[in-house]
Design a protein around this motif. Structure first.
Motif, PDB file in Angstrom:
ATOM      1  N   UNK A  23      -4.751 -28.801  43.807  1.00 25.02           N
ATOM      2  CA  UNK A  23      -5.489 -29.243  42.619  1.00 25.02           C
ATOM      3  C   UNK A  23      -6.020 -28.065  41.805  1.00 25.02           C
ATOM      4  N   UNK A  24      -6.004 -26.867  42.403  1.00 25.89           N
ATOM      5  CA  UNK A  24      -6.467 -25.683  41.686  1.00 25.89           C
ATOM      6  C   UNK A  24      -5.379 -25.085  40.804  1.00 25.89           C
ATOM      7  N   UNK A  25      -4.161 -25.554  40.976  1.00 23.73           N
ATOM      8  CA  UNK A  25      -3.044 -24.997  40.222  1.00 23.73           C
ATOM      9  C   UNK A  25      -3.277 -25.179  38.718  1.00 23.73           C
ATOM     10  N   UNK A  26      -2.905 -24.173  37.979  1.00 27.52           N
ATOM     11  CA  UNK A  26      -3.035 -24.156  36.509  1.00 27.52           C
ATOM     12  C   UNK A  26      -4.483 -24.180  36.038  1.00 27.52           C
ATOM     13  N   UNK A  27      -5.389 -23.739  36.940  1.00 27.73           N
ATOM     14  CA  UNK A  27      -6.795 -23.632  36.524  1.00 27.73           C
ATOM     15  C   UNK A  27      -6.974 -22.305  35.789  1.00 27.73           C
ATOM     16  N   UNK A  39      -8.825 -21.358  33.439  1.00 27.59           N
ATOM     17  CA  UNK A  39     -10.166 -20.934  33.054  1.00 27.59           C
ATOM     18  C   UNK A  39     -11.032 -20.672  34.279  1.00 27.59           C
ATOM     19  N   UNK A  40     -10.375 -20.428  35.425  1.00 27.87           N
ATOM     20  CA  UNK A  40     -11.108 -20.140  36.657  1.00 27.87           C
ATOM     21  C   UNK A  40     -10.582 -18.860  37.292  1.00 27.87           C
ATOM     22  N   UNK A  41     -11.481 -18.131  37.918  1.00 29.17           N
ATOM     23  CA  UNK A  41     -11.117 -16.958  38.700  1.00 29.17           C
ATOM     24  C   UNK A  41     -11.727 -17.074  40.080  1.00 29.17           C
ATOM     25  N   UNK A  42     -10.927 -16.841  41.124  1.00 30.98           N
ATOM     26  CA  UNK A  42     -11.418 -16.972  42.488  1.00 30.98           C
ATOM     27  C   UNK A  42     -12.099 -15.671  42.907  1.00 30.98           C
ATOM     28  N   UNK A  43     -13.389 -15.742  43.169  1.00 35.43           N
ATOM     29  CA  UNK A  43     -14.128 -14.576  43.657  1.00 35.43           C
ATOM     30  C   UNK A  43     -13.908 -14.375  45.153  1.00 35.43           C
ATOM     31  N   UNK A  49      -8.476 -15.291  49.616  1.00 34.08           N
ATOM     32  CA  UNK A  49      -8.768 -15.253  48.186  1.00 34.08           C
ATOM     33  C   UNK A  49      -7.513 -15.047  47.361  1.00 34.08           C
ATOM     34  N   UNK A  50      -6.744 -14.021  47.704  1.00 33.34           N
ATOM     35  CA  UNK A  50      -5.539 -13.713  46.929  1.00 33.34           C
ATOM     36  C   UNK A  50      -4.491 -14.817  47.078  1.00 33.34           C
ATOM     37  N   UNK A  51      -4.442 -15.411  48.246  1.00 31.70           N
ATOM     38  CA  UNK A  51      -3.464 -16.482  48.438  1.00 31.70           C
ATOM     39  C   UNK A  51      -3.776 -17.679  47.543  1.00 31.70           C
ATOM     40  N   UNK A  68      -2.855 -20.769  42.319  1.00 33.12           N
ATOM     41  CA  UNK A  68      -3.286 -21.052  40.946  1.00 33.12           C
ATOM     42  C   UNK A  68      -2.278 -20.521  39.931  1.00 33.12           C
ATOM     43  N   UNK A  69      -1.709 -19.337  40.240  1.00 34.06           N
ATOM     44  CA  UNK A  69      -0.765 -18.695  39.324  1.00 34.06           C
ATOM     45  C   UNK A  69       0.667 -19.186  39.500  1.00 34.06           C
TER      46      UNK A  69
END
Length: 441
Positions: free
Chosen positions: A316-320, A322-326, A390-392, A397-398
């Protein structure tokens, strides 16, 4: 010009306003936290066969664990020449003994183990990939039938109760030694070998292919020993030793005890056969099935048990955009009561992998930074295993990777026998994914 400079200095004096005139009013960032549990599904599966050749430590023993079932591990190895054996004039083999060193055991120190020794009739093939820079053409897996490669004639047997001793000063675990007397026929075979059969190790290993050590199956309790087999500059390692006499020694006023060791080196093939039986275990009914989620997860080394995990919410995070995972941290909680930590210490580290589109398991991108950043180490302050993914998650998302599931296994699959019980996602303190992210408003 002066008015403009003063206005700029006044703006710089207020750090809260610095740069605000450069940003559109809509580019504000809000940091949020999310703890995800409900979409996590986890199941216990039997791990596919692992490689068991040339492990850092070889295993031996039989253990009947009331929670994890039965584990039986046998061992076979080559012994190599260190130099051309010169047994002198009219040599006579006095005795031959197998010396096996170990430092660690998994299980109890009460139940005696019975070990039986046989001579190999079929050659083992050593993995030379580490010295030649390539992949091994001859891998051995845990289902290898070592018994069929050996003679049916037993040449040695011992009943031995494993033990652990600590150095009183350093508290380091001391080396323990198992000495198994072998039939004199093996000593005679080595002492009376033709010189042409000892010109080099390749020829010698065709003449004497090595030994197979079988552990008698335990009906209750038992343990698995981690053998220290390989010789090094500071440690001779386990060895096969021939004691002998000859004319030159008998001519001395005080004859010596003469011996010649055949060593296990880094170039020796060393192979384990590992069998598991999960009959009667608490998880037997749900093992290798995704039909019903268990409240507990069972993870075991030696090609035993792994956890198959799905985190459906990640998609569900895919194509988000306007979000960046800290930070995204996946946390597994040990069930300290079910695990029985005093008797069965948990693995020092677990491995978390994702399933690629080709069905192959891969390490998350976070591992490429550094293993300590990626995590998976046992934390004894709260008895958890934590993984930084985090990177995964950012790659999901990307649209760089698909969310097809994960596996949780042990890192040291073939050199230790540790196991652990983890709380499932249904538990209040079970599996949880903690995500800290920035949202652009």
């Amino acid at each position: 010009m002066i008015v403009t400079l003063l206005a700029l200095l006044n703006a710089c004096n207020d750090p809260n306003n610095l740069g605000m005139e450069l940003l559109p009013s809509t580019d504000l960032i809000e940091v949020k936290n999310l703890v995800e549990k409900s979409s996590i599904l986890a199941y216990t599966f039997q791990e596919e066969g692992i490689r068991t050749d040339e492990a850092s430590r070889s295993l031996l023993g039989s253990m009947n664990d009331t929670l994890f079932g039965k584990t039986d591990i046998d061992f076979a190895t080559q012994f190599r020449l260190q130099s051309f054996p010169d047994y002198g004039t009219n040599p006579v083999a006095d005795s031959v003994k197998l010396y096996l060193y170990y430092r660690f055991i998994y299980g109890d120190t009460v139940t005696p183990q019975t070990f039986r020794v046989y001579e190999l009739e079929e050659s083992l093939i050593a993995d030379t990939s580490s010295t030649q820079g390539g992949a091994s053409d001859y891998p051995y897996f845990q289902d290898v039938d070592l018994k069929s490669m050996a003679s049916s004639q037993m040449i040695g047997e011992i009943q031995y109760t494993p033990k652990i001793e600590l150095d009183s000063a350093s508290q380091d675990t001391l080396y323990q030694l198992i000495v198994i007397p072998l039939d004199i026929s093996l000593g005679e075979k080595l002492v009376y070998a033709d010189s042409l059969q000892m010109v080099n190790n390749d020829v010698f290993l065709e003449y004497f292919k090595g030994l197979y050590i079988e552990a008698e199956k335990q009906s209750e309790k038992g343990s698995i020993l981690s053998l220290e087999t390989v010789s090094s500059s500071s440690f001779q390692g386990s060895a096969l030793v021939v004691f002998y006499d000859n004319d030159e020694n008998q001519a001395k006023e005080k004859p010596d005890t003469m011996l010649y060791p055949y060593l296990i080196t880094q170039f020796s093939a060393r192979v384990n056969s590992i069998k598991h039986d999960y009959t009667g275990t608490p998880f037997e009914a749900n093992l290798n099935s995704e039909l019903e989620e268990d409240s507990l997860l069972y993870v075991q080394s030696t090609g035993g048990l792994e956890s198959k995990i799905f985190i459906e919410s990640l998609s569900s995070w895919r194509d988000s955009t306007r979000m960046g995972i800290n930070k995204a941290e996946l946390i597994f909680q040990i069930d300290t009561i079910a695990s029985d930590l005093d008797k069965y210490p948990p693995p020092s580290r677990l491995l978390f992998t994702y399933v690629g589109e080709d069905g192959i398991e891969y390490l998350p991108a976070d591992n490429s930074f550094h293993p300590s950043f990626y995590g998976g180490y046992l934390r004894t302050d709260d008895y958890t295993y934590r993984f930084n993914i985090t990177q995964h998650l950012q790659e999901i998302i990307d649209n760089n990777v698909e969310n097809l599931g994960f596996y949780l296994t042990t890192v040291n699959k073939n050199s230790e026998a540790n196991r652990v019980v983890l709380k499932g996602s249904g538990s209040k303190t079970g599996i949880r994914l903690v995500i800290t992210y920035s949202e652009f408003l």
